[in-house]
Design a protein around this motif. Structure first.
Motif, mmCIF file in Angstrom:
data_model
loop_
_atom_site.group_PDB
_atom_site.id
_atom_site.type_symbol
_atom_site.label_atom_id
_atom_site.label_comp_id
_atom_site.label_asym_id
_atom_site.label_seq_id
_atom_site.Cartn_x
_atom_site.Cartn_y
_atom_site.Cartn_z
ATOM 1 N N GLN A 1 16.329 46.453 43.064
ATOM 2 C CA GLN A 1 16.647 46.699 44.464
ATOM 3 C C GLN A 1 17.705 45.699 44.938
ATOM 4 O OE1 GLN A 1 12.640 46.625 46.077
ATOM 5 N NE2 GLN A 1 12.529 48.857 46.081
ATOM 6 N N LYS A 2 17.584 44.490 44.482
ATOM 7 C CA LYS A 2 18.581 43.466 44.812
ATOM 8 C C LYS A 2 19.922 43.816 44.159
ATOM 9 C CE LYS A 2 17.259 39.513 45.664
ATOM 10 N NZ LYS A 2 16.908 38.177 46.008
ATOM 11 N N ALA A 3 19.887 44.263 42.913
ATOM 12 C CA ALA A 3 21.122 44.620 42.206
ATOM 13 C C ALA A 3 21.824 45.787 42.892
ATOM 14 C CB ALA A 3 20.813 44.951 40.743
ATOM 15 N N ILE A 4 21.048 46.744 43.413
ATOM 16 C CA ILE A 4 21.632 47.887 44.123
ATOM 17 C C ILE A 4 22.437 47.389 45.323
ATOM 18 C CG2 ILE A 4 21.062 49.876 45.603
ATOM 19 C CD1 ILE A 4 18.700 50.407 43.598
ATOM 20 N N LYS A 5 21.904 46.392 46.015
ATOM 21 C CA LYS A 5 22.589 45.851 47.195
ATOM 22 C C LYS A 5 23.831 45.046 46.817
ATOM 23 C CE LYS A 5 18.356 45.566 49.842
ATOM 24 N NZ LYS A 5 17.307 44.678 50.309
ATOM 25 N N GLN A 6 23.884 44.567 45.589
ATOM 26 C CA GLN A 6 24.970 43.679 45.182
ATOM 27 C C GLN A 6 26.117 44.392 44.484
ATOM 28 O OE1 GLN A 6 22.774 40.740 42.939
ATOM 29 N NE2 GLN A 6 22.453 39.500 44.758
ATOM 30 N N THR A 7 26.039 45.697 44.390
ATOM 31 C CA THR A 7 27.137 46.427 43.753
ATOM 32 C C THR A 7 27.616 47.553 44.658
ATOM 33 O OG1 THR A 7 27.869 47.596 41.763
ATOM 34 C CG2 THR A 7 25.619 48.026 42.476
ATOM 35 N N ASP A 8 28.876 47.852 44.529
ATOM 36 C CA ASP A 8 29.452 49.002 45.227
ATOM 37 C C ASP A 8 29.653 50.175 44.266
ATOM 38 O OD1 ASP A 8 29.629 47.595 47.661
ATOM 39 O OD2 ASP A 8 31.546 46.713 47.058
ATOM 40 N N ASP A 9 29.351 49.958 42.990
ATOM 41 C CA ASP A 9 29.556 50.976 41.962
ATOM 42 C C ASP A 9 28.457 52.033 42.019
ATOM 43 O OD1 ASP A 9 31.694 49.438 41.209
ATOM 44 O OD2 ASP A 9 30.713 48.574 39.450
ATOM 45 N N GLY A 10 28.859 53.261 42.312
ATOM 46 C CA GLY A 10 27.898 54.352 42.440
ATOM 47 C C GLY A 10 27.081 54.597 41.187
ATOM 48 N N ASP A 11 27.722 54.482 40.012
ATOM 49 C CA ASP A 11 26.989 54.738 38.774
ATOM 50 C C ASP A 11 25.895 53.697 38.558
ATOM 51 O OD1 ASP A 11 28.957 52.741 38.189
ATOM 52 O OD2 ASP A 11 28.890 53.253 36.060
ATOM 53 N N LEU A 12 26.169 52.441 38.918
ATOM 54 C CA LEU A 12 25.147 51.392 38.778
ATOM 55 C C LEU A 12 24.022 51.599 39.782
ATOM 56 C CD1 LEU A 12 27.140 48.101 38.094
ATOM 57 C CD2 LEU A 12 26.045 49.649 36.458
ATOM 58 N N LYS A 13 24.369 51.984 41.004
ATOM 59 C CA LYS A 13 23.334 52.234 42.010
ATOM 60 C C LYS A 13 22.367 53.318 41.541
ATOM 61 C CE LYS A 13 25.898 50.825 46.148
ATOM 62 N NZ LYS A 13 24.987 49.923 46.829
ATOM 63 N N ILE A 14 22.909 54.389 40.965
ATOM 64 C CA ILE A 14 22.065 55.480 40.456
ATOM 65 C C ILE A 14 21.209 54.990 39.294
ATOM 66 C CG2 ILE A 14 22.110 57.712 39.247
ATOM 67 C CD1 ILE A 14 24.646 58.348 40.977
ATOM 68 N N LEU A 15 21.818 54.279 38.356
ATOM 69 C CA LEU A 15 21.083 53.741 37.204
ATOM 70 C C LEU A 15 19.957 52.827 37.658
ATOM 71 C CD1 LEU A 15 20.803 53.261 34.113
ATOM 72 C CD2 LEU A 15 22.442 51.382 34.407
ATOM 73 N N PHE A 16 20.279 51.885 38.540
ATOM 74 C CA PHE A 16 19.281 50.921 39.005
ATOM 75 C C PHE A 16 18.175 51.615 39.793
ATOM 76 C CE2 PHE A 16 22.819 47.462 39.094
ATOM 77 C CZ PHE A 16 22.814 47.411 37.713
ATOM 78 N N ASP A 17 18.539 52.627 40.574
ATOM 79 C CA ASP A 17 17.542 53.379 41.327
ATOM 80 C C ASP A 17 16.574 54.097 40.379
ATOM 81 O OD1 ASP A 17 16.589 54.183 43.963
ATOM 82 O OD2 ASP A 17 17.244 56.211 43.401
ATOM 83 N N ASN A 18 17.101 54.632 39.272
ATOM 84 C CA ASN A 18 16.242 55.272 38.268
ATOM 85 C C ASN A 18 15.297 54.251 37.631
ATOM 86 O OD1 ASN A 18 17.324 57.826 38.657
ATOM 87 N ND2 ASN A 18 18.866 57.568 37.071
ATOM 88 N N MET A 19 15.783 53.036 37.421
ATOM 89 C CA MET A 19 14.949 51.994 36.821
ATOM 90 C C MET A 19 13.865 51.534 37.797
ATOM 91 S SD MET A 19 17.717 50.001 34.518
ATOM 92 C CE MET A 19 18.483 50.833 33.135
ATOM 93 N N VAL A 20 14.195 51.502 39.085
ATOM 94 C CA VAL A 20 13.183 51.204 40.099
ATOM 95 C C VAL A 20 12.098 52.276 40.054
ATOM 96 C CG1 VAL A 20 12.756 51.151 42.608
ATOM 97 C CG2 VAL A 20 14.678 49.857 41.640
ATOM 98 N N ALA A 21 12.516 53.532 39.987
ATOM 99 C CA ALA A 21 11.554 54.646 39.949
ATOM 100 C C ALA A 21 10.652 54.548 38.717
ATOM 101 C CB ALA A 21 12.290 55.982 39.970
ATOM 102 N N ASP A 22 11.230 54.220 37.561
ATOM 103 C CA ASP A 22 10.416 54.048 36.346
ATOM 104 C C ASP A 22 9.350 52.987 36.565
ATOM 105 O OD1 ASP A 22 11.770 55.952 34.842
ATOM 106 O OD2 ASP A 22 13.030 54.477 33.799
ATOM 107 N N SER A 23 9.758 51.829 37.070
ATOM 108 C CA SER A 23 8.798 50.740 37.238
ATOM 109 C C SER A 23 7.753 51.058 38.298
ATOM 110 C CB SER A 23 9.513 49.422 37.554
ATOM 111 O OG SER A 23 10.011 48.864 36.360
ATOM 112 N N LYS A 24 8.132 51.782 39.337
ATOM 113 C CA LYS A 24 7.134 52.197 40.332
ATOM 114 C C LYS A 24 6.099 53.100 39.681
ATOM 115 C CE LYS A 24 9.752 51.670 44.606
ATOM 116 N NZ LYS A 24 10.399 52.351 45.747
ATOM 117 N N ASN A 25 6.548 54.028 38.843
ATOM 118 C CA ASN A 25 5.614 54.909 38.129
ATOM 119 C C ASN A 25 4.734 54.104 37.180
ATOM 120 O OD1 ASN A 25 6.474 57.273 39.396
ATOM 121 N ND2 ASN A 25 8.060 57.632 37.887
#
Length: 152
Positions: free
Chosen positions: A26-50
């Motif tokens: 979540q912190k990494a998402i805030k620290q990047t403007d790169d859309g591909d990284l935001k999507i990747l990191f968001d997917n990783m957040v979802a994995d860990s939440k599951n």
């Protein structure tokens, strides 16, 4: 200590590691403007939440409380990431390198958990499946970091 108490401790540790991972990405998402990284990191957040849902379900089955905390090491990791990124700006390589550091910590925790011979087979299976997913994430982050190093 009985095996069920030890198993609960292992599960609690893995929940904490996943909570660290959620906060880190979540912190990494805030620290990047790169859309591909935001999507990747968001997917990783979802994995860990599951993963935390699955692990906490096992804890409740064992009569334990749901684990919500993070690890001291995770707090240190997130602080380190803040410092590293603040010096590197929104540098893609720096963000990916910080994320790989966190993925290394997650891999280590899962390896240590799977080394315990007292884990019931159903729990070992859950941990193995989660570790496989986390390993794929680790390898993807490392590959992207390596590509960034070459492209610099």
């Amino acid at each position: 200590m009985q095996h069920s108490e030890k198993t609960a401790e292992v599960l609690e540790d893995l929940v904490k590691i996943n909570n660290d991972r959620i906060e880190g990405y979540q912190k990494a998402i805030k620290q990047t403007d790169d859309g591909d990284l935001k999507i990747l990191f968001d997917n990783m957040v979802a994995d860990s939440k599951n993963f935390t849902i699955e692990l906490n379900k096992e804890l409740r089955t064992m009569g334990e409380e749901r684990e919500r905390d993070t690890t001291i090491a995770g707090k240190i990791y997130r602080t380190w990431m803040d410092v590293k990124v603040s010096f590197g700006g929104n540098d893609r390589h720096a963000i990916l390198a910080s994320c790989e550091y966190g993925e290394d910590a997650a891999q280590k925790s899962y390896r240590e958990a799977l080394a315990q011979d007292y884990l019931p087979e159903n729990i070992r299976s859950i941990i193995t499946d989660q570790q496989r997913t986390l390993k794929a994430s680790h390898d993807q982050i490392r590959h992207m970091r390596d590509v960034e190093a070459v492209n610099k």
